[in-house]
Design a protein around this motif. Structure first.
Motif, mmCIF file in Angstrom:
data_model
loop_
_atom_site.group_PDB
_atom_site.id
_atom_site.type_symbol
_atom_site.label_atom_id
_atom_site.label_comp_id
_atom_site.label_asym_id
_atom_site.label_seq_id
_atom_site.Cartn_x
_atom_site.Cartn_y
_atom_site.Cartn_z
ATOM 1 N N SER A 1 10.164 13.470 33.104
ATOM 2 C CA SER A 1 10.818 12.324 33.726
ATOM 3 C C SER A 1 11.955 11.818 32.840
ATOM 4 O O SER A 1 11.789 11.705 31.621
ATOM 5 C CB SER A 1 9.804 11.197 33.951
ATOM 6 N N PRO A 2 13.113 11.516 33.417
ATOM 7 C CA PRO A 2 14.228 10.998 32.598
ATOM 8 C C PRO A 2 13.896 9.665 31.934
ATOM 9 O O PRO A 2 14.502 9.283 30.944
ATOM 10 C CB PRO A 2 15.368 10.854 33.616
ATOM 11 N N ASP A 3 12.927 8.966 32.474
ATOM 12 C CA ASP A 3 12.538 7.683 31.901
ATOM 13 C C ASP A 3 11.297 7.814 31.018
ATOM 14 O O ASP A 3 10.684 6.797 30.655
ATOM 15 C CB ASP A 3 12.256 6.682 33.025
ATOM 16 N N ASN A 4 10.925 9.053 30.709
ATOM 17 C CA ASN A 4 9.755 9.328 29.869
ATOM 18 C C ASN A 4 8.464 8.735 30.444
ATOM 19 O O ASN A 4 7.585 8.287 29.701
ATOM 20 C CB ASN A 4 9.967 8.797 28.443
ATOM 21 N N MET A 5 8.372 8.727 31.764
ATOM 22 C CA MET A 5 7.175 8.220 32.417
ATOM 23 C C MET A 5 6.303 9.386 32.874
ATOM 24 O O MET A 5 6.816 10.429 33.306
ATOM 25 C CB MET A 5 7.542 7.348 33.628
ATOM 26 N N ASP A 6 4.987 9.198 32.786
ATOM 27 C CA ASP A 6 4.092 10.220 33.315
ATOM 28 C C ASP A 6 4.030 10.064 34.837
ATOM 29 O O ASP A 6 4.525 9.071 35.393
ATOM 30 C CB ASP A 6 2.709 10.126 32.666
ATOM 31 N N PRO A 7 3.457 11.018 35.573
ATOM 32 C CA PRO A 7 3.449 10.944 37.039
ATOM 33 C C PRO A 7 2.825 9.669 37.586
ATOM 34 O O PRO A 7 3.287 9.140 38.605
ATOM 35 C CB PRO A 7 2.651 12.182 37.437
ATOM 36 N N CYS A 8 1.765 9.174 36.935
ATOM 37 C CA CYS A 8 1.130 7.948 37.409
ATOM 38 C C CYS A 8 2.085 6.762 37.289
ATOM 39 O O CYS A 8 2.240 5.968 38.231
ATOM 40 C CB CYS A 8 -0.158 7.685 36.631
ATOM 41 N N GLU A 9 2.748 6.633 36.133
ATOM 42 C CA GLU A 9 3.709 5.547 35.930
ATOM 43 C C GLU A 9 4.897 5.693 36.872
ATOM 44 O O GLU A 9 5.403 4.702 37.416
ATOM 45 C CB GLU A 9 4.195 5.549 34.480
ATOM 46 N N LEU A 10 5.336 6.916 37.077
ATOM 47 C CA LEU A 10 6.487 7.171 37.937
ATOM 48 C C LEU A 10 6.186 6.789 39.386
ATOM 49 O O LEU A 10 7.011 6.163 40.066
ATOM 50 C CB LEU A 10 6.874 8.647 37.843
ATOM 51 N N ARG A 11 5.002 7.134 39.863
ATOM 52 C CA ARG A 11 4.611 6.772 41.235
ATOM 53 C C ARG A 11 4.551 5.264 41.394
ATOM 54 O O ARG A 11 4.993 4.719 42.420
ATOM 55 C CB ARG A 11 3.254 7.400 41.562
ATOM 56 N N LEU A 12 3.996 4.600 40.392
ATOM 57 C CA LEU A 12 3.857 3.145 40.462
ATOM 58 C C LEU A 12 5.222 2.460 40.454
ATOM 59 O O LEU A 12 5.450 1.487 41.182
ATOM 60 C CB LEU A 12 3.015 2.657 39.282
ATOM 61 N N ALA A 13 6.160 2.996 39.659
ATOM 62 C CA ALA A 13 7.469 2.350 39.503
ATOM 63 C C ALA A 13 8.445 2.714 40.615
ATOM 64 O O ALA A 13 9.222 1.858 41.069
ATOM 65 C CB ALA A 13 8.068 2.724 38.150
ATOM 66 N N LYS A 14 8.404 3.972 41.065
ATOM 67 C CA LYS A 14 9.451 4.439 41.980
ATOM 68 C C LYS A 14 8.936 5.086 43.260
ATOM 69 O O LYS A 14 9.748 5.542 44.077
ATOM 70 C CB LYS A 14 10.369 5.414 41.248
ATOM 71 N N GLY A 15 7.606 5.183 43.399
ATOM 72 C CA GLY A 15 7.072 5.675 44.661
ATOM 73 C C GLY A 15 6.743 7.162 44.670
ATOM 74 O O GLY A 15 7.041 7.903 43.735
ATOM 75 N N ASP A 16 6.143 7.575 45.792
ATOM 76 C CA ASP A 16 5.683 8.963 45.933
ATOM 77 C C ASP A 16 6.837 9.965 45.856
ATOM 78 O O ASP A 16 6.693 11.047 45.278
ATOM 79 C CB ASP A 16 4.952 9.136 47.269
ATOM 80 N N LEU A 17 7.965 9.624 46.473
ATOM 81 C CA LEU A 17 9.096 10.549 46.492
ATOM 82 C C LEU A 17 9.562 10.893 45.088
ATOM 83 O O LEU A 17 9.953 12.030 44.812
ATOM 84 C CB LEU A 17 10.248 9.952 47.302
ATOM 85 N N ALA A 18 9.518 9.932 44.174
ATOM 86 C CA ALA A 18 9.950 10.179 42.801
ATOM 87 C C ALA A 18 9.063 11.214 42.118
ATOM 88 O O ALA A 18 9.549 12.021 41.310
ATOM 89 C CB ALA A 18 9.945 8.873 42.007
#
Length: 628
Positions: free
Chosen positions: A358-375
């Motif tokens: 992730s460009p924001d150094n987020m794991d998949p769980c954090e990425l889903r929470l912050a930007k949604g399923d599509l991210a």
């Protein structure tokens, strides 16, 4: 029947029940839970052998006869034997597993009484699995208790509702020292079983206490869906234990072989030819819920060779079929280190391997929470080849504005290029590396060649040789075909096959198998399938014959379409014709050595026998007309 029968048993399973289990079990369904199978023609299926490392499928399953055989390592048998070897079960445990699956109530005969019993005494593996199933029920019930509020909040804060918690069996270990232990003891499990299962441990004063306390739990399942362990996450600041606590190594839980979420992801992995490797339990949940159903995670250990072996079989990762592996690691230093370690192991894969960071150094769980399923789906879609990432990470450690920095970066990066398994890609990566370093191609190319010098490396192990007989002459080939008919279609071949004695066979292993067919009761009395094949295998006098039975049970017949009485007649006539012509040659040699004057009676007796054999050979040749 296989030797043994389970040391934990007080008696043995009735033979007719074992036969029923074999008849009602689909071996293709059992094996496909572990190995991806594809059509191999003739009704057979093929996949990568789960018992030895291979790149080209040699593991054959014959659904029509409910048997399997690997032409690479010689392993073969029925569904019972597969579970024994694949899951390290005893014979009784395997039968019990299949019987439970088929809804068959087994009956047992006590060793000190002929009276059958209907209540099974399970083997150790089944007892430990049953204890874990009861523990899941207990822990999931505790998740709704008032004391589990921090666990529910943890899940909710990460975007998981009650339905998600139920789907993944999330539970809570309460704030008590021995609540689970007492519960399971009341359910009939012994203290020793709970310790062996890793659910309880001994306290300082010698009493048994729960292994998990005040933690959020995820049940860890094997490929078949059985719970074999737990992962537990710390929730309270005053908990002085590790952030994650897992089940210790047990007879059923080997962390180097386990991938969390694989029971739910296995079918999509096989279907898509892709596996996504994430770092944690919540990452698996997030990926699945976001539309990446192929995500799995290791359980408290680094991704290693044993995990690769599990995935390769599901991906059918071979020289011809490339599976795709996508690693998702945090962009921090630890994640980068994990990615480079994965690159080292990646060379065991034939498939293509990528990394998604992730460009924001987020794991998949954090990425889903912050930007949604599509991210999350986009993260996987934007993957890059793992070798590109690895090279970039190595080069970034050096100052490329200096000669020393460029040369040292070249020396460190060259081995990575040299280890790329696809040789056709190496020249392109040499050019890319030279461009990234700002150097000429020639010195980079020399560095890569030097790094890839195989001198001093151990030679690759030789491919296992087949335990079966040679097929280097027509007689051996037709003997194999006759034995295949007896094993695969005994109802059709039986009477004609049984009428031909073992004397018609020349190869010693073929003779041993023919004798085993007779010892098993003859082909005419058999109904076919796994029960018949196993009875012949059990009757074999040596290991070579046993291995050949397994091989011939899955080897296609040498004809297009289904066998019929005419094909059986032609095959058996050719078998006898080859034997008779051999005896004719022997007889002619004997006649040449006999003096017709001094031994007139012997000479004419041999000559008469020769004429009879030649007449028999002509009849067989006419019967065998047609061709194999």
């Amino acid at each position: 029947m296989y030797a043994g029968g389970g040391g934990a048993m007080a008696g043995r399973i009735r033979d007719e029940d074992i036969t029923l289990v074999r008849e009602r079990t689909s071996i293709a369904e059992i094996i496909s839970e572990t190995v991806t199978l594809k059509s191999a023609g003739g009704g057979n299926l093929k996949g990568l052998c789960p018992f030895h490392d291979e790149k080209t499928p040699s593991f054959t399953v014959a659904p029509a006869r409910n048997v399997y055989f690997c032409h690479g390592c010689g392993q073969g048998g029925d569904a019972i034997k597969f579970l024994m070897d694949a899951e390290h079960l005893t014979f009784v445990e395997s039968v019990e597993r299949l019987a439970d699956r088929a809804g068959i109530q087994l009956r047992y005969i006590e060793t000190d009484s002929a009276a059958p019993r209907t209540r099974p005494q399970q083997g150790q593996k089944q007892r430990l699995v049953a204890a874990h199933a009861a523990a899941v029920e207990f822990y999931t019930g505790q998740l709704a208790a008032p004391g589990a509020r921090p666990a529910r909040e943890f899940l909710a804060q990460r975007g998981f509702d009650r339905a998600a918690a139920e789907r993944y069996g999330c539970g809570f270990a309460p704030d008590a020292w021995d609540l689970l232990t007492k519960h399971l003891r009341q359910r009939g499990f012994t203290g020793q079983e709970l310790v062996t299962a890793g659910l309880a441990r001994e306290s300082r004063n010698g009493t048994l206490i729960d292994r998990f306390r005040r933690r959020l739990l995820w049940p860890i399942r094997d490929l078949t869906g059985d719970v074999i362990g737990f992962g537990a996450r710390k929730l309270f600041d005053d908990d002085d234990g590790p952030k994650y606590l897992n089940t210790p190594e047990t007879p059923i839980y080997k962390k180097s072989h386990v991938l969390y979420g694989l029971d739910q992801a296995k079918r999509e992995i096989a279907k898509q030819g892709r596996a996504v490797i994430v770092e944690g339990y919540t990452d698996v949940m997030a990926c699945h819920l976001a539309g990446v159903p192929t995500a799995v995670a290791t359980c408290g250990t680094a991704f290693g060779a044993d995990h690769i072996g599990v995935l390769r079989r599901l991906l059918l990762d071979t020289d011809q079929v490339a599976g795709e592996i996508i690693f998702t690691f945090d962009g921090d230093a630890a994640g980068q280190k994990a990615a480079l370690r994965a690159f080292e192991e990646d060379q065991r894969f034939v498939g293509r391997t990528f990394i998604a960071v992730s460009p924001d150094n987020m794991d998949p769980c954090e990425l889903r929470l912050a930007k949604g399923d599509l991210a999350v789906r986009d993260l996987v879609a934007r993957r890059e080849p793992l070798v590109d990432f690895a090279l970039r990470q190595v080069i970034s450690r050096f100052d490329l504005d200096t000669v020393d920095g460029r040369v040292e970066a070249m020396r460190r990066a060259a081995p990575l290029v040299a280890r790329i398994k696809d040789r056709e890609k190496r020249p392109e990566y040499v050019r890319k590396l030279a461009g990234d370093l700002g150097m000429e191609i020639e010195p980079v190319q020399r560095a890569v060649l030097a790094a890839g010098n195989p001198s001093g490396q151990a030679a690759a192990p030789a491919r296992p040789t087949r335990a079966a007989s040679a097929v280097d002459n027509p007689q051996s080939m037709v003997e194999r075909e006759a034995l295949k008919l007896a094993l695969q279609v005994p109802v059709l071949a039986g009477p004609m096959f049984d009428a031909i004695s073992a004397e018609e066979y020349r190869h010693p292993v073929h003779i041993a198998v023919r004798d085993a067919v007779a010892e098993a009761g003859g082909a005419a009395a058999a109904t076919g399938g796994a029960v018949w094949i196993e009875s012949v295998r059990d009757a074999c006098a040596d290991l070579a014959a046993r291995a050949l039975v397994g091989e011939l049970a899955v080897e296609p017949l040498r004809l297009d379409g289904e066998p019929d009485p005419r094909y059986v007649s032609i095959t058996l006539a050719r078998l006898q014709w080859g034997s008779v012509t051999g005896r004719i040659q022997d007889l002619k040699s004997r006649i040449q050595r006999v003096n017709p004057v001094a031994n007139k009676d012997e000479y004419f007796a041999l000559f008469g026998e020769l004429l009879s054999l030649e007449q028999h050979a002509r009849a067989l040749r006419e019967q065998a007309a047609g061709g194999l």
